[in-house]
Scaffold this motif. Structure first.
Motif, PDB file in Angstrom:
ATOM      1  N   ALA A  11       0.829  -1.400   0.068  1.00 34.47           N
ATOM      2  CA  ALA A  11       0.083  -0.059   0.092  1.00 34.47           C
ATOM      3  C   ALA A  11       0.793   1.217  -0.086  1.00 34.47           C
ATOM      4  CB  ALA A  11      -0.958   0.039   1.225  1.00 34.47           C
ATOM      5  N   LYS A  12       0.529   2.265  -0.928  1.00 32.98           N
ATOM      6  CA  LYS A  12       1.488   3.289  -0.935  1.00 32.98           C
ATOM      7  C   LYS A  12       1.111   4.237   0.205  1.00 32.98           C
ATOM      8  CE  LYS A  12       1.999   3.330  -5.883  1.00 32.98           C
ATOM      9  NZ  LYS A  12       1.912   4.203  -7.243  1.00 32.98           N
ATOM     10  N   TRP A  13       2.048   5.073   0.609  1.00 34.15           N
ATOM     11  CA  TRP A  13       1.740   6.331   1.693  1.00 34.15           C
ATOM     12  C   TRP A  13       1.795   7.712   0.947  1.00 34.15           C
ATOM     13  CZ3 TRP A  13       5.545   9.710   2.369  1.00 34.15           C
ATOM     14  CH2 TRP A  13       6.876   9.597   2.020  1.00 34.15           C
ATOM     15  N   ILE A  14       0.659   8.481   1.499  1.00 32.39           N
ATOM     16  CA  ILE A  14       0.663   9.738   0.874  1.00 32.39           C
ATOM     17  C   ILE A  14       1.500  10.682   1.557  1.00 32.39           C
ATOM     18  CG2 ILE A  14      -1.230  11.456   0.350  1.00 32.39           C
ATOM     19  CD1 ILE A  14      -3.155   9.483   0.299  1.00 32.39           C
ATOM     20  N   CYS A  15       2.256  11.645   0.987  1.00 27.86           N
ATOM     21  CA  CYS A  15       3.176  12.450   1.420  1.00 27.86           C
ATOM     22  C   CYS A  15       2.157  13.728   2.046  1.00 27.86           C
ATOM     23  CB  CYS A  15       4.296  13.083   0.462  1.00 27.86           C
ATOM     24  SG  CYS A  15       5.018  14.546   1.091  1.00 27.86           S
ATOM     25  N   SER A  16       2.439  14.017   3.392  1.00 28.24           N
ATOM     26  CA  SER A  16       1.863  14.952   4.029  1.00 28.24           C
ATOM     27  C   SER A  16       2.166  16.594   3.544  1.00 28.24           C
ATOM     28  CB  SER A  16       1.921  15.084   5.611  1.00 28.24           C
ATOM     29  OG  SER A  16       3.320  15.106   5.920  1.00 28.24           O
ATOM     30  N   MET A  17       3.181  16.504   2.765  1.00 27.80           N
ATOM     31  CA  MET A  17       3.468  17.970   2.290  1.00 27.80           C
ATOM     32  C   MET A  17       2.850  18.388   0.932  1.00 27.80           C
ATOM     33  SD  MET A  17       5.091  19.297   4.579  1.00 27.80           S
ATOM     34  CE  MET A  17       6.128  18.800   6.139  1.00 27.80           C
ATOM     35  N   CYS A  18       3.051  17.290   0.134  1.00 27.74           N
ATOM     36  CA  CYS A  18       2.676  17.453  -1.203  1.00 27.74           C
ATOM     37  C   CYS A  18       1.509  16.466  -1.825  1.00 27.74           C
ATOM     38  CB  CYS A  18       3.825  17.521  -2.316  1.00 27.74           C
ATOM     39  SG  CYS A  18       4.844  15.858  -2.520  1.00 27.74           S
ATOM     40  N   THR A  19       1.234  15.519  -0.938  1.00 27.39           N
ATOM     41  CA  THR A  19       0.017  14.636  -1.197  1.00 27.39           C
ATOM     42  C   THR A  19       0.433  13.542  -2.407  1.00 27.39           C
ATOM     43  OG1 THR A  19      -1.118  16.012  -3.015  1.00 27.39           O
ATOM     44  CG2 THR A  19      -1.594  16.298  -0.527  1.00 27.39           C
ATOM     45  N   TYR A  20       1.595  13.415  -2.566  1.00 25.34           N
ATOM     46  CA  TYR A  20       2.022  12.502  -3.715  1.00 25.34           C
ATOM     47  C   TYR A  20       2.309  11.130  -3.059  1.00 25.34           C
ATOM     48  CZ  TYR A  20       5.211  10.118  -7.233  1.00 25.34           C
ATOM     49  OH  TYR A  20       5.717   9.325  -8.218  1.00 25.34           O
ATOM     50  N   GLU A  21       1.615  10.053  -3.898  1.00 23.95           N
ATOM     51  CA  GLU A  21       1.588   8.538  -3.746  1.00 23.95           C
ATOM     52  C   GLU A  21       2.979   7.874  -3.540  1.00 23.95           C
ATOM     53  OE1 GLU A  21      -1.481   6.618  -5.149  1.00 23.95           O
ATOM     54  OE2 GLU A  21      -3.187   7.879  -4.099  1.00 23.95           O
ATOM     55  N   ASN A  22       3.534   7.481  -2.623  1.00 28.42           N
ATOM     56  CA  ASN A  22       4.876   6.918  -2.658  1.00 28.42           C
ATOM     57  C   ASN A  22       4.755   5.492  -2.414  1.00 28.42           C
ATOM     58  OD1 ASN A  22       7.082   9.556  -2.666  1.00 28.42           O
ATOM     59  ND2 ASN A  22       5.382   9.998  -1.311  1.00 28.42           N
ATOM     60  N   TRP A  23       5.728   4.932  -2.919  1.00 28.00           N
ATOM     61  CA  TRP A  23       5.889   3.367  -2.781  1.00 28.00           C
ATOM     62  C   TRP A  23       6.401   3.164  -1.153  1.00 28.00           C
ATOM     63  CZ3 TRP A  23       3.889   0.285  -5.996  1.00 28.00           C
ATOM     64  CH2 TRP A  23       3.954   0.423  -7.399  1.00 28.00           C
ATOM     65  N   PRO A  24       5.762   2.025  -0.603  1.00 25.69           N
ATOM     66  CA  PRO A  24       5.962   1.779   0.747  1.00 25.69           C
ATOM     67  C   PRO A  24       7.434   1.701   1.077  1.00 25.69           C
ATOM     68  CG  PRO A  24       5.023  -0.203  -0.093  1.00 25.69           C
ATOM     69  CD  PRO A  24       5.175   0.929  -1.046  1.00 25.69           C
ATOM     70  N   LYS A  25       8.471   1.368   0.457  1.00 25.13           N
ATOM     71  CA  LYS A  25       9.869   1.281   0.757  1.00 25.13           C
ATOM     72  C   LYS A  25      10.466   2.651   0.870  1.00 25.13           C
ATOM     73  CE  LYS A  25      10.532  -3.646  -0.580  1.00 25.13           C
ATOM     74  NZ  LYS A  25      11.227  -4.517  -1.360  1.00 25.13           N
ATOM     75  N   SER A  26       9.846   3.697   0.263  1.00 23.55           N
ATOM     76  CA  SER A  26      10.438   5.068  -0.023  1.00 23.55           C
ATOM     77  C   SER A  26      10.483   5.623   1.370  1.00 23.55           C
ATOM     78  CB  SER A  26       9.589   5.751  -0.684  1.00 23.55           C
ATOM     79  OG  SER A  26       9.700   5.322  -2.081  1.00 23.55           O
ATOM     80  N   VAL A  27      11.738   6.141   2.036  1.00 27.48           N
ATOM     81  CA  VAL A  27      11.756   6.711   3.234  1.00 27.48           C
ATOM     82  C   VAL A  27      11.361   8.120   3.147  1.00 27.48           C
ATOM     83  CG1 VAL A  27      13.396   7.359   5.093  1.00 27.48           C
ATOM     84  CG2 VAL A  27      13.582   5.322   4.147  1.00 27.48           C
ATOM     85  N   LYS A  28      11.698   8.661   1.970  1.00 28.02           N
ATOM     86  CA  LYS A  28      11.279  10.190   1.644  1.00 28.02           C
ATOM     87  C   LYS A  28      10.430  10.144   0.521  1.00 28.02           C
ATOM     88  CE  LYS A  28      15.377  12.294   3.819  1.00 28.02           C
ATOM     89  NZ  LYS A  28      16.549  13.133   3.884  1.00 28.02           N
ATOM     90  N   CYS A  29       9.543  11.210   0.206  1.00 25.01           N
ATOM     91  CA  CYS A  29       9.043  11.833  -0.626  1.00 25.01           C
ATOM     92  C   CYS A  29       9.699  11.920  -1.956  1.00 25.01           C
ATOM     93  CB  CYS A  29       7.908  12.710  -0.248  1.00 25.01           C
ATOM     94  SG  CYS A  29       6.912  13.089  -2.025  1.00 25.01           S
ATOM     95  N   ALA A  30       9.316  10.988  -2.969  1.00 23.00           N
ATOM     96  CA  ALA A  30      10.006  11.103  -4.248  1.00 23.00           C
ATOM     97  C   ALA A  30       9.824  12.501  -5.016  1.00 23.00           C
ATOM     98  CB  ALA A  30       9.522  10.071  -5.324  1.00 23.00           C
ATOM     99  N   MET A  31       8.897  13.227  -4.581  1.00 23.49           N
ATOM    100  CA  MET A  31       8.508  14.608  -5.415  1.00 23.49           C
ATOM    101  C   MET A  31       9.092  15.625  -4.544  1.00 23.49           C
ATOM    102  SD  MET A  31       7.086  16.181  -7.714  1.00 23.49           S
ATOM    103  CE  MET A  31       5.881  14.506  -8.173  1.00 23.49           C
ATOM    104  N   CYS A  32       8.852  15.579  -3.096  1.00 22.71           N
ATOM    105  CA  CYS A  32       9.478  17.019  -2.582  1.00 22.71           C
ATOM    106  C   CYS A  32      10.390  16.635  -1.363  1.00 22.71           C
ATOM    107  CB  CYS A  32       8.206  17.649  -1.569  1.00 22.71           C
ATOM    108  SG  CYS A  32       7.589  16.750  -0.284  1.00 22.71           S
ATOM    109  N   GLY A  33      10.698  15.356  -1.230  1.00 21.62           N
ATOM    110  CA  GLY A  33      12.032  15.037  -0.235  1.00 21.62           C
ATOM    111  C   GLY A  33      11.468  15.085   1.116  1.00 21.62           C
ATOM    112  N   SER A  34      10.234  15.079   1.524  1.00 19.02           N
ATOM    113  CA  SER A  34       9.859  15.086   3.010  1.00 19.02           C
ATOM    114  C   SER A  34       9.777  13.797   3.499  1.00 19.02           C
ATOM    115  CB  SER A  34       8.220  15.748   3.084  1.00 19.02           C
ATOM    116  OG  SER A  34       8.292  16.987   2.597  1.00 19.02           O
TER     117      SER A  34
END
Length: 661
Positions: A142-165
């Motif tokens: 299940a993907k997690w939604i970044c709280s900064m830019c609302t981008y959906e990231n893969w579950p293994k991603s530690v930081k957002c691929a869009m904004c780096g949060s």
């Protein structure tokens, strides 16, 4: 098998295969069983076990009787099979209404997951074990939604691929694990509008971008920017914000808090608990480090503002220029030497400043402790009114770093007005002693042997060589204290005499004499030819293991009305642009000349006159004439920029005075 046998067609994909092929070349299906089915020939007379029949069918190929084995899909892979066992997933293709007829022959254990799932009513869903596996797979992906830019990231991603949060859920879990206890939170942060609490909430709860910006604006609004700018000034090498912070009464031992680190937003540079000293050490800001240490230790009278600090860029250019003037002599004596001979003096405009501004200038420029020790009990400088008043040759001890390089720094200050921050002079010293050691060693050994015999002890040749090796090693190690030999070698590198005015005894912090100081005296470049050197000396001061540059204030030649100094029977033609350094102590004894050979002893005054322009005052004091030439362009620019600071202070002071009626 004969070659004339016809090809057989695959019943799954209808591909025609060669007779010798046991499996279909296209779909890898088995070749049809051509021989007669012995069980089918007997008809219904033989009751064949369904389980055994299905096993034979899967091994030998599909049964010929299509009517008894109609094509049926399985429940899991939906492949339409003609056999009793699916050739792809291995399951039995049965219909829902005849499911109970096929469960019994399988003899599945009642404790297995599959048996329990089959015993329950079917709802067109896979077994429970497969359902759990599928659910866990879907949950883990299940993907997690970044709280900064609302981008959906893969579950293994530690930081957002869009904004780096950072991942909000992971960050909150980590924050809950490392949350500090209340007794470890700095009290200053707790009392300052709950800034630390706001910062922790921002990092632990993963709030949205608008909320984070609101919290950060609040922190910045309540921050002490005088202190934060000083921290930034240290890492950028800018002394102005540091001096502004210290001048306003700031504590040099103040530490950075968590909220202040968040405001600065440079995790690679700032850490919680760091002071200005930590930052100066980490980023190798030696000039600022010396200022901060003098504040903490109480060894200074306040902020130090030497010319090289006020104009750091020009000072760096001066050091680079000095490096370009160093050469190495070819031949039997491969010693380094310089090609330019400046002498640093304080500008004459210092005398024009108002008294309060002059006091501040000297407090920020001079080493007051060294000045007092050299002028008092007993005085070794400025003890003669003939020299200080009539000849205007008062000496001032410039403030210096205390990091072990004070000798080299003081030599650079006395000539170019800067510190040896890049260790250029130290490298020249180490190379000269290393490559020209066979010339220095005999004179050093004889000089030290004469002192040893005077104290009634002697050393073997191996001990002399060990001491010599140690002295060469000290010259090549930055931050290490140097000895008399190094002063002697520096006189050769500079190609000019060095006069050291020092205390007679080294005292402890209690004021007790703990040893005899041997540095005071004259160091001449005796190993060079006299024509290769200049006769204008520089002056250094020595106090309790520390060297300082001793420089005069440049005289006003256009208004100078000092009496002439007798140079033999003639007046010195350059006396209006000169200062004078005493060659005697206050008891009218000649200063010792170091590293003389035994054959040269007893001719000290003659040797001084050979290497120096020796004059005699009206009071009978032998002095060495120090000619003052025009400053090099870079040095003049640095001094002018430094002096402009005090001119502005003088203008503000004058403008603030009330106008008399």
């Amino acid at each position: 098998m004969s070659e004339s046998e016809p090809k057989w067609a695959c019943e799954y994909c209808t591909y025609e295969n060669y007779p010798s092929s046991l499996k279909c070349t296209m779909c890898r299906g088995p070749k049809p069983f051509i021989s007669e089915d012995i069980y089918r020939l007997h008809g219904d007379k033989i009751n064949v076990d369904e389980n055994f029949s299905s096993t034979i069918g899967s091994a030998a190929g599909p049964l010929e009787n299509k009517s008894k084995c109609p094509k049926r899909p399985t429940e899991y892979c939906t492949y339409i099979n003609s056999s009793n066992i699916c050739i792809y997933c291995g399951s039995t293709p049965v219909s829902a209404n005849t499911l109970h007829e096929h469960i019994q022959p399988l003899k599945i254990s009642q404790h297995s997951d599959l048996a329990q799932s089959l015993s329950q009513p079917r709802n067109n869903s896979p077994p429970a074990s497969l359902t759990n596996l599928e659910n866990s797979r879907r949950t883990s992906q299940a993907k997690w939604i970044c709280s900064m830019c609302t981008y959906e990231n893969w579950p293994k991603s530690v930081k957002c691929a869009m904004c780096g949060s950072s991942n909000g859920s992971q960050r909150s879990q980590a924050a809950s694990l490392i949350m500090p206890s209340p007794d470890r939170i700095p009290e200053s942060d707790i009392n300052q509008d709950d800034r630390y609490k706001d910062y922790i909430l921002d990092t632990s709860q993963g709030q949205n971008n608008h909320e984070n910006e609101r919290k950060m604006r609040r922190l910045k609004r309540n921050a002490d920017w005088n202190w934060l700018n000083a921290c930034i000034g240290v890492i950028e090498g800018d002394p102005n914000p540091v001096e502004a912070y210290l001048s306003s009464g700031g504590d040099p031992a103040r530490t950075l808090t968590a909220s202040e680190v968040a405001i600065l937003n440079r995790s690679s540079a700032f850490d919680v608990g760091h002071t200005l000293v930590h930052l100066a050490i980490r980023f190798q800001r030696e000039d600022l480090l010396a200022v901060l240490l003098s504040q903490i230790e109480g060894s200074g009278s306040g902020v130090k503002r030497v010319p090289s600090y006020v104009a750091p860029d020009i000072a760096a250019d001066i050091r680079r220029h000095f490096s370009s003037t160093i050469r190495q002599r070819k031949g039997n004596f491969p010693c380094n030497f310089v090609t330019e001979f400046p002498t640093f003096t304080l500008p004459a405009e210092v005398d024009e400043l108002p008294a309060p501004v002059q006091d501040q200038l000297f407090a920020e420029l001079l080493d007051k402790d060294a000045q007092e020790q050299l002028e008092n009990d007993p005085a070794v400088i400025n003890w003669s009114l003939d020299i200080t008043v009539r000849l205007g040759s008062r000496l001032y001890a410039l403030w210096n770093r205390s990091a072990g390089d004070c000798l080299l720094d003081s030599v650079m200050q006395a000539t170019w007005g800067v510190f040896d921050r890049d260790n250029m002079l130290r490298r020249a010293l180490a190379e000269s002693l290393g490559q020209g050691g066979h010339i220095f060693y005999p004179r050093w050994k004889e000089y030290e042997s004469s002192h040893a015999s005077f104290l009634q002890y002697s050393l073997e040749e191996g001990q002399w060589e060990e001491d010599w090796t140690s002295l060469i090693s000290l010259a090549s190690q930055p931050g290490t204290s140097l000895e008399q030999l190094h002063v002697f070698a520096l006189a050769h590198i500079l190609r000019r005499p060095i006069i050291v005015y020092g205390v007679k005894y080294v005292k402890s912090f209690r004021g007790e004499a703990i040893g005899y100081a041997r540095f005071e005296g004259v160091y001449l470049p005796l190993l060079w030819d006299q024509s290769f050197c200049i006769r204008t000396p520089i002056a250094l001061g020595y106090t309790r293991g520390h060297f300082s540059a001793l420089v005069p204030i440049e005289p006003y030649s256009r208004i100078d009305s000092r009496p002439p100094v007798q140079h033999g029977n003639n007046m010195s033609p350059d006396h209006l642009r000169s200062t004078f350094l005493p060659l005697m102590d206050r008891d009218r004894k000649l200063l010792p000349i170091h590293f003389l050979m035994e054959s040269e002893l007893g001719r000290e005054e003659t040797i001084l006159r050979q290497w120096l322009d020796v004059c005699e005052t009206e009071g009978g004091i032998l002095v060495a004439q120090q000619l003052l030439h025009k400053r090099p362009l870079l040095v003049a620019q640095m001094v002018e920029e430094w002096l402009n600071h005090y001119r502005r202070l003088s203008n503000r002071l004058l403008s603030s005075r009330p106008i008399p009626n």
